[in-house]
Design an enzyme around this catalytic site. Structure first.
Site, short mmCIF file in Angstrom:
data_model
loop_
_atom_site.label_atom_id
_atom_site.label_comp_id
_atom_site.label_asym_id
_atom_site.label_seq_id
_atom_site.Cartn_x
_atom_site.Cartn_y
_atom_site.Cartn_z
N VAL A 60 2.61 1.76 -3.42
CA VAL A 60 1.74 2.23 -4.50
C VAL A 60 1.33 3.68 -4.26
O VAL A 60 1.29 4.48 -5.20
CB VAL A 60 0.49 1.32 -4.62
CG1 VAL A 60 -0.57 1.97 -5.51
CG2 VAL A 60 0.89 -0.03 -5.20
N GLU A 61 1.07 4.03 -3.01
CA GLU A 61 0.59 5.38 -2.71
C GLU A 61 1.64 6.45 -2.91
O GLU A 61 1.38 7.47 -3.57
CB GLU A 61 0.05 5.43 -1.28
CG GLU A 61 -1.28 4.72 -1.08
CD GLU A 61 -2.42 5.39 -1.82
OE1 GLU A 61 -2.34 6.61 -2.10
OE2 GLU A 61 -3.41 4.70 -2.13
N THR A 62 2.82 6.29 -2.35
CA THR A 62 3.80 7.40 -2.35
C THR A 62 5.24 6.98 -2.62
O THR A 62 6.15 7.79 -2.43
CB THR A 62 3.77 8.13 -1.00
OG1 THR A 62 4.14 7.21 0.05
CG2 THR A 62 2.40 8.71 -0.69
N TYR A 69 -6.20 -1.01 -8.88
CA TYR A 69 -5.39 -0.55 -7.76
C TYR A 69 -5.09 -1.71 -6.81
O TYR A 69 -3.93 -1.93 -6.43
CB TYR A 69 -6.13 0.56 -7.02
CG TYR A 69 -5.48 0.98 -5.73
CD1 TYR A 69 -4.53 1.99 -5.70
CD2 TYR A 69 -5.82 0.37 -4.52
CE1 TYR A 69 -3.93 2.39 -4.52
CE2 TYR A 69 -5.22 0.75 -3.33
CZ TYR A 69 -4.28 1.75 -3.33
OH TYR A 69 -3.69 2.12 -2.15
N ILE A 74 0.83 -1.21 0.00
CA ILE A 74 0.00 0.00 0.00
C ILE A 74 0.86 1.26 0.00
O ILE A 74 0.66 2.18 -0.81
CB ILE A 74 -0.93 0.01 1.24
CG1 ILE A 74 -2.13 -0.90 1.01
CG2 ILE A 74 -1.38 1.43 1.56
CD1 ILE A 74 -3.22 -0.30 0.15
#
Length: 387
Positions: free
Chosen positions: A170-172, A368, A167
């Site tokens: 993928v996010e940052t 996602y 997570i």
């Protein structure tokens, strides 16, 4: 001082202190939910308080500052300040200082609109953006540097380390890309100028109006400068890109230092992601996806795809409808058929479980969720080889 409390270079120190609510002879700001000391045992970290209901107004004086944002010139926006203050229980001057220094961002309404109808998505292209060498290597480094904290989060919440790592990657990219738009600008734009062309304009506009409320409450409680925090075009912030409401509901003080910081604190980020999953119904030990093949003689694809990502079918119903999955002995969870379009090529398919659905609560997209899973798997492979 952590990165969650940056000063605003655009304001003189005197005005910034006024905006933050410098109070004469009161400790009201220090009694917030987000900065209180936890009383539970370490095994049950205390989430930040939910701000869903209006609060009593805080005591203390907040000084007015110059209003230099484009919304200060918008009578319709500024007329909503008293109601925002009432809903949030915040001093009206604090709200006016923030909204009056917010700027309309013309790019945000365009970015928030979904892709046009008829645009066929491409899973392979989407996946390649997230499952690639730079992100995998960064994921390995993050895992190695935070191994003890990750293992503790897995023990306490039942969420495997690799999915927490997936997570955040993928996010940052583990904090490398946290967004550079001022949150007060993005959320004000989405509150006062939400695009009516959006197919779900009414409920999405209401959502972002609530996020602006949560953001103002969060910055007040955390003693953050509401004009300084930056994030995505939708107002998501920090390493895990939590929306303000998610910060309020699911963020935890995982290192027990009395302050929840998702901007730069990896421990709080790790615990908060794990808590987010757990709160949305993560089932310990359940794989999120399985491979699936079709029996063309009895395949009823429209029926299987009807519920979309919601697990609906028992394994027997799945098989009766022509979707064959090799499952562990005694498996009794419901399944969903996940379709991943590949442009003009045939689609890819997966059998998704409750845990796949939980990942989509972070971002309502099967593309996602599968990217998170695939990145997690690739990072884990490297870790098993010794990093």
């Amino acid at each position: 001082m952590t990165a969650s409390r940056p000063s605003s270079p655009a304001l003189p120190q005197r005005e910034r202190l006024a905006l933050l609510g410098a109070l004469a002879g009161t400790a009201a700001l220090g009694l917030s939910a987000c900065s209180s000391t936890r009383t539970e045992s370490p095994a049950q970290p205390k989430p930040a308080a939910s701000h869903a209901q209006p609060r009593r107004a805080r005591s203390g004086q907040v000084q007015p500052i110059a209003l230099n944002g484009s919304y200060a010139q918008r009578a319709d926006a500024m007329a909503q300040v008293p109601e925002i203050a009432r809903r949030t229980g915040l001093p009206e001057t604090y709200v006016r200082n923030a909204i009056g220094n917010a700027n309309y961002l013309s790019s945000v309404p365009r970015l928030i609109l979904p892709a046009g109808r008829g645009v066929r998505r491409n899973w392979r292209v989407y996946r390649s953006r997230f499952v690639e060498p730079i992100r995998i290597r960064a994921g390995v480094n993050f895992w190695q540097q935070n191994a003890a904290t990750l293992l503790r989060a897995e023990r306490e919440y039942g969420v495997p380390v690799k999915y927490i790592v997936g997570i955040i990657g993928v996010e940052t990219i583990y904090g490398r890309n946290k967004g550079d738009m001022r949150v007060i600008d993005t959320l004000s734009t989405l509150t006062f100028d939400f695009p009516q062309a959006h197919p779900r304009a009414v409920d999405r506009h209401a959502f972002f109006r609530g996020e602006l409320d949560h953001y103002l409450q969060l910055t007040w409680d955390n003693r953050d400068d509401p004009l300084a925090l930056r994030g995505s075009y939708a107002g998501a912030m920090g390493l895990p890109q939590f929306m303000p409401s998610s910060w309020a509901k699911h963020a935890v003080d995982f290192d027990d230092d009395g302050h929840i910081d998702l901007i730069s604190n990896t421990a709080d980020t790790i615990g908060s992601v794990a808590n987010y999953f757990k709160q949305y119904g993560w089932i310990t030990g359940l794989e999120p996806v399985f491979d699936v093949r079709f029996d063309s003689s009895r395949l009823q694809l429209p029926t299987l795809l009807g519920p979309d990502i919601v697990p609906t079918f028992t394994p027997q119903q799945f098989a009766d409808l022509g979707a064959i999955v090799e499952l562990p002995r005694g498996f009794d969870q419901k399944l969903a058929l996940i379709e991943l379009e590949n442009g003009n090529a045939p689609s890819s398919y997966r059998a998704g479980t409750q845990n796949f659905y939980v990942i989509t609560r972070y971002n309502n997209s099967s593309y996602y969720a599968q990217s998170v899973i695939d990145l997690a798997d690739e990072v884990e492979k490297v870790m098993r080889r010794g990093g």
